[in-house]
Motif scaffolding. Structure first.
Motif, short mmCIF file in Angstrom:
data_model
loop_
_atom_site.label_atom_id
_atom_site.label_comp_id
_atom_site.label_asym_id
_atom_site.label_seq_id
_atom_site.Cartn_x
_atom_site.Cartn_y
_atom_site.Cartn_z
N LEU A 45 0.83 -1.22 0.00
CA LEU A 45 0.00 0.00 0.00
C LEU A 45 0.85 1.26 0.00
CD1 LEU A 45 -2.86 -1.06 2.45
CD2 LEU A 45 -3.00 -0.85 -0.02
N LEU A 46 1.98 1.20 0.70
CA LEU A 46 2.83 2.41 0.80
C LEU A 46 3.48 2.77 -0.54
CD1 LEU A 46 4.32 1.85 4.34
CD2 LEU A 46 2.96 3.83 3.59
N LYS A 47 3.43 1.86 -1.50
CA LYS A 47 3.97 2.18 -2.84
C LYS A 47 3.01 3.05 -3.65
CE LYS A 47 6.64 -2.04 -3.38
NZ LYS A 47 6.77 -3.30 -4.10
N ILE A 48 1.77 3.14 -3.18
CA ILE A 48 0.74 3.82 -3.97
C ILE A 48 0.90 5.34 -3.92
CG2 ILE A 48 -1.75 4.24 -4.20
CD1 ILE A 48 -2.14 1.42 -2.94
N GLY A 49 0.95 5.94 -5.09
CA GLY A 49 0.98 7.41 -5.18
C GLY A 49 -0.31 7.95 -5.79
N HIS A 50 -0.92 7.12 -6.65
CA HIS A 50 -2.12 7.55 -7.36
C HIS A 50 -3.20 6.47 -7.24
CE1 HIS A 50 0.91 10.20 -9.04
NE2 HIS A 50 -0.07 11.01 -9.35
N ALA A 51 -4.40 6.91 -6.88
CA ALA A 51 -5.52 5.97 -6.72
C ALA A 51 -6.68 6.46 -7.58
CB ALA A 51 -5.93 5.92 -5.25
N PHE A 52 -7.28 5.55 -8.31
CA PHE A 52 -8.37 5.90 -9.24
C PHE A 52 -9.61 5.11 -8.81
CE2 PHE A 52 -4.33 6.59 -11.24
CZ PHE A 52 -4.50 7.84 -11.83
N ILE A 53 -10.67 5.83 -8.47
CA ILE A 53 -11.87 5.20 -7.91
C ILE A 53 -13.02 5.31 -8.91
CG2 ILE A 53 -13.44 5.15 -5.92
CD1 ILE A 53 -10.40 4.67 -5.24
N THR A 54 -13.58 4.17 -9.30
CA THR A 54 -14.65 4.19 -10.31
C THR A 54 -15.89 4.89 -9.77
OG1 THR A 54 -15.41 2.01 -9.58
CG2 THR A 54 -13.88 2.06 -11.45
N HIS A 55 -16.29 4.51 -8.54
CA HIS A 55 -17.45 5.10 -7.87
C HIS A 55 -17.35 4.72 -6.41
CE1 HIS A 55 -18.70 1.03 -8.76
NE2 HIS A 55 -19.82 1.16 -8.06
N THR A 56 -18.18 5.32 -5.59
CA THR A 56 -17.98 5.13 -4.15
C THR A 56 -19.00 4.19 -3.51
OG1 THR A 56 -19.10 7.24 -3.86
CG2 THR A 56 -16.70 7.26 -3.73
N HIS A 57 -19.52 3.23 -4.26
CA HIS A 57 -20.25 2.15 -3.59
C HIS A 57 -19.28 1.49 -2.62
CE1 HIS A 57 -23.68 1.67 -6.78
NE2 HIS A 57 -23.98 2.52 -5.81
N ILE A 58 -19.80 1.02 -1.50
CA ILE A 58 -18.93 0.63 -0.38
C ILE A 58 -17.92 -0.46 -0.76
CG2 ILE A 58 -20.56 -1.04 0.62
CD1 ILE A 58 -19.76 0.26 3.40
N ASP A 59 -18.33 -1.37 -1.67
CA ASP A 59 -17.41 -2.46 -2.05
C ASP A 59 -16.22 -1.96 -2.87
OD1 ASP A 59 -19.47 -1.90 -3.92
OD2 ASP A 59 -19.23 -3.83 -4.92
N HIS A 60 -16.28 -0.70 -3.32
CA HIS A 60 -15.19 -0.13 -4.13
C HIS A 60 -14.35 0.88 -3.36
CE1 HIS A 60 -16.77 -1.61 -8.10
NE2 HIS A 60 -17.80 -1.83 -7.27
N PHE A 61 -14.81 1.23 -2.15
CA PHE A 61 -14.13 2.35 -1.49
C PHE A 61 -13.91 2.16 0.00
CE2 PHE A 61 -13.88 7.13 -0.65
CZ PHE A 61 -12.60 7.21 -1.18
N ILE A 62 -14.33 1.02 0.55
CA ILE A 62 -14.19 0.86 2.00
C ILE A 62 -12.71 0.77 2.41
CG2 ILE A 62 -14.40 -1.68 2.09
CD1 ILE A 62 -16.26 -1.10 4.59
N GLY A 63 -11.84 0.41 1.47
CA GLY A 63 -10.40 0.29 1.75
C GLY A 63 -9.71 1.62 1.99
N PHE A 64 -10.40 2.72 1.72
CA PHE A 64 -9.77 4.05 1.91
C PHE A 64 -9.29 4.22 3.35
CE2 PHE A 64 -10.20 8.50 3.26
CZ PHE A 64 -9.31 9.11 2.39
#
Ligand SMILES: [Zn+2]
Ligand SMILES: [Zn+2]
Length: 335
Positions: A45-64
């Motif tokens: 996870l610490l390698k991530i610099g850019h994150a692209f989120i399709t939409h914020t339904h919980i199954d796509h964004f709860i990892g934030f």
């Protein structure tokens, strides 16, 4: 050829959607969607610099939340891109916690959010020292498919319809530089960070007659003309393209946009929640069937595609979805 991007779905086809894309020989990665990320280590996870989120339904964004937890207290900048309403969703998550202590942290975390609108991109900054309350207004940029660009690659988006706006993403390398390690050895050079500099010089389109210093080991260097060195040690091939589509209804607008975004991808990751036998349910829920995913993959002439985000109603029947998508792809390609 060793590709630059090594995309992998974070979870199995029944798990939360998400694609992790580490870069070869670089300590960095892109993430597309952030459902459950437990299978990624803190190091990943610490390698991530850019994150692209399709939409914020919980199954796509709860990892934030987990990413935020791991990034906090580090000198990091995280760039996040999402659809209309993204500021409000992220601000809601940030507002759920008390931040009185983090403002004194020595290492500052910065979040750079971009909301993708039909006619523009809006960017807003959030810093832990300000308790993540934005101090400036959103900055407006023009939007013409490209969300993020650097000399070696770009990330483009299409706005799709999932009952709500939902983004599809394509990561496209401009061209690929393969280094011939035998030639490096033959020139009595040593591999090292200079190779990254060398590739960067090529991506930046530096003058082929400019001087370039390569490492010969033990603190010694050899001088080359950039073009001469490229002829000797580099092979230039077409760049890699990866496309990710998750949660869309099957309608002609979506289809056209996905086909255009995914055109000639090396690898398309595309949701296929239902079997064609349940296409009415898929339609109602704004999801694709495996057959529809296969047709889209064929229309976009992708070299390889992977379906995921299967409905739990097909537990132990993944092979049916796979087979349906494969058949549809082959039929459509040979039409
Ligand atoms: Zn979903
Ligand atoms: Zn959804």
């Amino acid at each position: 050829m060793r590709p630059r991007f090594h995309p992998r779905l974070i979870n199995g086809p029944y798990g939360d959607p998400g694609l992790y894309v580490p870069f070869l020989f670089e300590n960095r990665a892109i993430i597309v969607d952030m459902g459950d990320t437990d299978l990624l280590s803190a190091r990943d996870l610490l390698k991530i610099g850019h994150a692209f989120i399709t939409h914020t339904h919980i199954d796509h964004f709860i990892g934030f939340d987990r990413i935020l937890r791991i990034f906090l207290g580090r000198e990091k900048n995280l760039h996040l891109y999402g659809p209309r309403g993204f500021f409000k969703n992220v601000e809601g998550k940030l507002a759920a916690y008390a931040w009185n202590l983090v403002k004194n942290y020595k290492h500052k975390l910065g979040l750079y959010l971009t909301e993708v609108r039909r006619d523009c991109l809006l960017t807003r900054e959030y810093f832990c020292q300000n308790e993540f309350v934005p101090i400036t207004k959103a900055v407006k940029h023009s939007f013409n498919e490209v969300l993020y660009e650097e000399p070696a690659f770009r990330v483009s988006a299409a706005i799709l319809d999932h009952g709500i706006p939902c983004l599809g993403f394509a990561i496209k390398e401009r061209f690929h530089v393969n280094i011939n390690r035998d030639r490096i050895a033959a020139l009595e050079l040593h591999t090292g960070p200079w190779l990254t500099e060398f590739k960067k010089a090529l991506y930046d389109g530096k003058d082929v007659d400019s001087e370039f210093e390569a490492n010969s080991g033990k603190g010694q260097t050899q001088q080359f003309r950039l073009g001469e060195l490229a002829d000797q040690i580099a092979m230039i091939t077409p760049g890699q393209k990866i496309t990710y589509i998750s949660d869309v209804g099957y309608n002609s607008n979506n289809k056209d946009r996905i086909v255009s975004l995914a055109k000639d991808s090396d690898h398309l990751f595309i949701e296929a929640a239902f079997l064609e036998a349940h296409k009415d349910i898929a339609f109602e829920k704004n999801h694709l069937t495996a057959r529809q995913a296969g047709i889209i993959a064929a229309m976009a002439r992708v070299k390889q595609f992977t379906i995921f985000h299967f409905s739990p109603r097909y537990t132990d029947q993944a092979h049916l979805l796979q087979e349906e998508a494969r058949q549809a792809y082959e039929e459509e390609v040979s039409r």
